[in-house]
Design a protein around this motif. Sequence first.
Motif, PDB file in Angstrom:
ATOM      1  N   UNK A  81       8.230  -2.844   1.061  1.00  0.00           N
ATOM      2  CA  UNK A  81       8.407  -2.251  -0.244  1.00  0.00           C
ATOM      3  C   UNK A  81       8.537  -3.325  -1.320  1.00  0.00           C
ATOM      4  N   UNK A 139       9.627  -3.111  -4.168  1.00  0.00           N
ATOM      5  CA  UNK A 139      10.891  -3.029  -4.885  1.00  0.00           C
ATOM      6  C   UNK A 139      11.899  -4.027  -4.321  1.00  0.00           C
ATOM      7  N   UNK A 140      11.873  -4.217  -3.013  1.00  0.00           N
ATOM      8  CA  UNK A 140      12.827  -5.139  -2.391  1.00  0.00           C
ATOM      9  C   UNK A 140      12.353  -6.584  -2.473  1.00  0.00           C
ATOM     10  N   UNK A 199      11.159  -9.394  -6.862  1.00  0.00           N
ATOM     11  CA  UNK A 199      12.073 -10.291  -7.594  1.00  0.00           C
ATOM     12  C   UNK A 199      12.475 -11.480  -6.730  1.00  0.00           C
ATOM     13  N   UNK A 200      12.604 -11.238  -5.430  1.00  0.00           N
ATOM     14  CA  UNK A 200      12.932 -12.299  -4.493  1.00  0.00           C
ATOM     15  C   UNK A 200      11.813 -13.348  -4.480  1.00  0.00           C
ATOM     16  N   UNK A 213       6.938  -0.650 -10.547  1.00  0.00           N
ATOM     17  CA  UNK A 213       7.817  -1.777 -10.202  1.00  0.00           C
ATOM     18  C   UNK A 213       7.356  -3.035 -10.936  1.00  0.00           C
TER      19      UNK A 213
END
Lengths: 218, 339
Positions: free
Chosen positions: A34, A36-37, A40-41, A74
């Motif tokens: 996903x 979403x997870x 950003x990482x 996202x």
Amino acid sequence: MISLLIDTSNRPLSVALNRDGFTLAEINTTVKKTHSATVMDYIDKLFRMTELKKNDIDRIIVAKGPGSYTGVRIGVTVAKTLAFALGTKLYSVSSLFVVAASYSKEGIVAPLFDARRGNVFGAVYNMKPDSFTEEVAPAHMSLKDLQTKLSSYESSVILLDGQENISANLEDFVHTVPRISLIEQFETALEEEDIHSLVPEYLRISEAERNWMEQNKS
Amino acid sequence: MTQDTVILSIETSCDETAASVVRNGSEILSNVVVSQIESHKRFGGVVPEVASRHHVETITLVIEQALEEAGMTPEGLSAVAVTEGPGLIGALLVGINAAKAFSFAHDLPLIPVHHIAGHIYANQLEEELEFPLVALIVSGGHTELIYMEDHLSFEVIGETRDDAVGEAYDKVARVIGLPYPGGPHVDRLSREGADTFDFPRSYLEQGSYDFSFSGLKSAVINTLHNHRQKGLEVKKEDVAKSFQESAVDVLTKKTMDAVEEYEVKHLLVAGGVAANSGLRQRFESLCRENDVKLSIPKLKFCTDNAAMIGAVAHHLYQKDHFASLDLNGRNFIDIELFV
């Protein structure tokens, strides 16, 4: 000029940091995770890899769709919020054009994404070394429609993520996944956006709205 | 002297796009809520995809406005908090990704918050919580009785086995021809009606704090159906009053039993249905009789807002309960396990 580039429109994910159009670092994946997870990482990792500071960024470029509704939301949400928080400029590019640019060859190309039930999100571009012309603008259409449009060209190539189900319906295509780091050589494909008003280019209204409009035609 | 904590909080779990700045868990510096209700009315309920689309349209504006109204720069913030769940997954993801991007851009810790904990802590925006306490959460998606020994300690002692009470309100509103969202309309009509139908009260088995509202809902629908078939006129006001009396009887009886058994002195009522005047009045008189302190938030803190998320986040901040950048939304989170 330092650019942060983000594409989370479909299963493949592509993020990059470029300096003057040349790639400093990029992360491209096609695993089913996903966004979403992860997004950003991964962006955080790009900054660590390059040792750039967040305020070094001059602009953010985001693939605004079409694609998975959640996916494009996202990417657009992250890009808008980062641009707002860092006070940088914000640019958008069609997610279909990112695929065309990632193919890195000249000629008539038709990138497409599966839109289910025999439909696709597709476009047709005439790609040249550092420029392009848009022959058919990104739209939601049937695969047949797109194939008819392509038949008027002497030669053309369909670009598609071979992992998508619709690849089974196609005799000939070139497996191509987005590599957004390559997009800055096509400056005219980029559109400067107002941060607050940027929304994804879904190219399709939601099913609920479609049904509601059907029922309220009169 | 301890330093102030100033938290920017974001909430997008359903159909409100909200951001707030709260100091020390109770002092609201700003509380911005953009409701999408006008857009969802035509569908007769919240459509998840439409909700998600609206969140993206307004998210950065709402954050900007929350900071501006608070007169706050990012440098003055201690952390960013966001609703992790439960809620509509696509809607949650907009708030979560905005919160992550903002916290990353300004090197701020990120605090994930349980939506229901937020509803409970909405009360802290008005007065301090006195432990141990019992909280009744009543909304379109939830009907839960929660026992709290101390801050951030949640024990679910009862919950609905079928429909949430707010859901039953919306369904009943629809069958008597009231627009969405039906709860406030049923409440308003009930003031002009009488409990003539005597709908069933579902107390379930002895000693259980669970709820069930589907039987009541069906009883209302069947009664209306029978009346219409026989060509009898139905007084909407009486249907509303009879339904509301049944719901309020069950909610208040179970809650007051829990207050007595758990020997608490403070009862909290929260969630959208806490705005219901029938429920409020009954709890007010019951708590007066039993010498129990009652807290029900102001109307604007009963419905979804971000200030309540900031109120919980203050306590989570003290406990270093932070998330990393791989935080994801979850449509269900067990409140007993979330801290």
